[in-house]
Write a protein that holds these residues in place. Sequence first.
Motif, PDB file in Angstrom:
ATOM      1  N   PRO A   8      15.976  54.168 102.669  1.00 51.07           N
ATOM      2  CA  PRO A   8      15.307  53.851 101.401  1.00 51.07           C
ATOM      3  C   PRO A   8      14.235  54.856 101.019  1.00 51.07           C
ATOM      4  N   HIS A   9      13.919  55.819 101.924  1.00 53.83           N
ATOM      5  CA  HIS A   9      12.814  56.740 101.662  1.00 53.83           C
ATOM      6  C   HIS A   9      13.214  58.211 101.631  1.00 53.83           C
ATOM      7  N   ARG A  10      14.410  58.539 102.115  1.00 54.70           N
ATOM      8  CA  ARG A  10      14.815  59.949 102.197  1.00 54.70           C
ATOM      9  C   ARG A  10      16.067  60.258 101.396  1.00 54.70           C
ATOM     10  N   GLY A  11      16.615  59.282 100.681  1.00 54.38           N
ATOM     11  CA  GLY A  11      17.808  59.510  99.875  1.00 54.38           C
ATOM     12  C   GLY A  11      19.085  59.173 100.617  1.00 54.38           C
ATOM     13  N   PHE A 147       9.251  66.518 104.215  1.00 51.71           N
ATOM     14  CA  PHE A 147      10.321  65.859 104.958  1.00 51.71           C
ATOM     15  C   PHE A 147      11.664  66.190 104.334  1.00 51.71           C
ATOM     16  N   PHE A 148      12.673  66.212 105.195  1.00 47.65           N
ATOM     17  CA  PHE A 148      14.028  66.533 104.764  1.00 47.65           C
ATOM     18  C   PHE A 148      14.635  65.331 104.052  1.00 47.65           C
ATOM     19  N   VAL A 149      15.316  65.607 102.937  1.00 53.47           N
ATOM     20  CA  VAL A 149      15.884  64.542 102.111  1.00 53.47           C
ATOM     21  C   VAL A 149      17.303  64.906 101.689  1.00 53.47           C
ATOM     22  N   ALA A 154      17.497  59.050  92.959  1.00 54.37           N
ATOM     23  CA  ALA A 154      16.558  57.933  93.110  1.00 54.37           C
ATOM     24  C   ALA A 154      15.209  58.397  93.649  1.00 54.37           C
ATOM     25  N   LEU A 155      15.155  59.562  94.284  1.00 54.99           N
ATOM     26  CA  LEU A 155      13.902  60.038  94.860  1.00 54.99           C
ATOM     27  C   LEU A 155      12.868  60.398  93.797  1.00 54.99           C
ATOM     28  N   VAL A 156      13.328  60.711  92.596  1.00 52.67           N
ATOM     29  CA  VAL A 156      12.400  61.093  91.520  1.00 52.67           C
ATOM     30  C   VAL A 156      11.450  59.942  91.215  1.00 52.67           C
ATOM     31  N   ALA A 157      11.977  58.730  91.162  1.00 46.95           N
ATOM     32  CA  ALA A 157      11.141  57.565  90.877  1.00 46.95           C
ATOM     33  C   ALA A 157      10.245  57.217  92.064  1.00 46.95           C
ATOM     34  N   LEU A 158      10.734  57.449  93.277  1.00 47.27           N
ATOM     35  CA  LEU A 158       9.942  57.125  94.468  1.00 47.27           C
ATOM     36  C   LEU A 158       8.748  58.061  94.630  1.00 47.27           C
ATOM     37  N   TYR A 159       8.969  59.337  94.321  1.00 45.85           N
ATOM     38  CA  TYR A 159       7.925  60.344  94.544  1.00 45.85           C
ATOM     39  C   TYR A 159       7.694  61.159  93.270  1.00 45.85           C
ATOM     40  N   PRO A 160       7.055  60.554  92.261  1.00 48.54           N
ATOM     41  CA  PRO A 160       6.869  61.248  90.991  1.00 48.54           C
ATOM     42  C   PRO A 160       5.967  62.479  91.086  1.00 48.54           C
ATOM     43  N   GLU A 161       5.137  62.550  92.135  1.00 49.42           N
ATOM     44  CA  GLU A 161       4.232  63.691  92.284  1.00 49.42           C
ATOM     45  C   GLU A 161       4.782  64.723  93.263  1.00 49.42           C
ATOM     46  N   ALA A 162       6.066  64.623  93.564  1.00 47.85           N
ATOM     47  CA  ALA A 162       6.672  65.549  94.516  1.00 47.85           C
ATOM     48  C   ALA A 162       7.819  66.306  93.867  1.00 47.85           C
ATOM     49  N   VAL A 163       8.248  67.350  94.523  1.00 43.90           N
ATOM     50  CA  VAL A 163       9.420  68.112  94.098  1.00 43.90           C
ATOM     51  C   VAL A 163      10.361  68.234  95.291  1.00 43.90           C
ATOM     52  N   THR A 164      11.626  68.437  94.995  1.00 39.28           N
ATOM     53  CA  THR A 164      12.621  68.651  96.036  1.00 39.28           C
ATOM     54  C   THR A 164      13.097  70.089  95.949  1.00 39.28           C
ATOM     55  N   VAL A 165      12.896  70.821  97.023  1.00 37.60           N
ATOM     56  CA  VAL A 165      13.233  72.244  97.049  1.00 37.60           C
ATOM     57  C   VAL A 165      14.356  72.464  98.065  1.00 37.60           C
ATOM     58  N   PRO A 166      15.420  73.154  97.672  1.00 33.46           N
ATOM     59  CA  PRO A 166      16.530  73.380  98.620  1.00 33.46           C
ATOM     60  C   PRO A 166      16.128  74.319  99.748  1.00 33.46           C
TER      61      PRO A 166
END
Length: 209
Positions: A8-11, A147-149, A154-166
């Motif tokens: 529920p926290h890492r995708g 953390f690795f995701v 769905a992660l956009v709503a969980l962490y609005p102040e974060a970005v996901t970088v490949p």
Amino acid sequence: MLAVAYSPHRGNAISPSDFAPFDRKHPRIRLSRTYRPSGACLAALEEGVVDAAIVAGRTTRPNIVCTRLLSFPLSLAISRNHPLARQDSIDFEDLQGTPIAEPEDLRYCHNVIADRLLAQGVEPIFTAVPPHVTDHRRFLDEKRGAFFVVNDPALVALYPEAVTVPVAPEDPVSIPLCLAYAQNNENRVLPTVESYLINLAARIRKQGR
């Protein structure tokens, strides 16, 4: 009974909504699903609590059939204010000194990530993060961690102040997702479930999820 590896926290590569077509197509089959961390799914299978399990990584346990469904790439979640957030991709060397949340699946993912980092000369600083969204947000914002995701919208709503970088293309990290069940399983609907999951995995790969 099917245990599905779920975070529920890492995708997630496979979500609960992915089973809706199965329920519509096979109304006479009662496919009960339980969503747990991958290690718990495998334990439930070994204890005979469930008929089959979707787990991260292959299992070589005796008398268990393991069918690879798909492999999903991992990215890194970091705070928008983190210096690495400005990069298009992250090299493992960039993570030197950065706290990394302990992978939720210690059985498989932990070893894969640790081995890849160590191979690049990076000593991972793994940190245990409680399984709550607020703790994960605090880890990103206050601890300047990562953390690795899975690439899950769905992660956009969980962490609005974060970005996901490949992860950088030269250092890809992918995790196989497999269907496992006992070799002597006599559940008559298992072949139907396995066929659906194989086709579902093909659609997910085609969609690039």
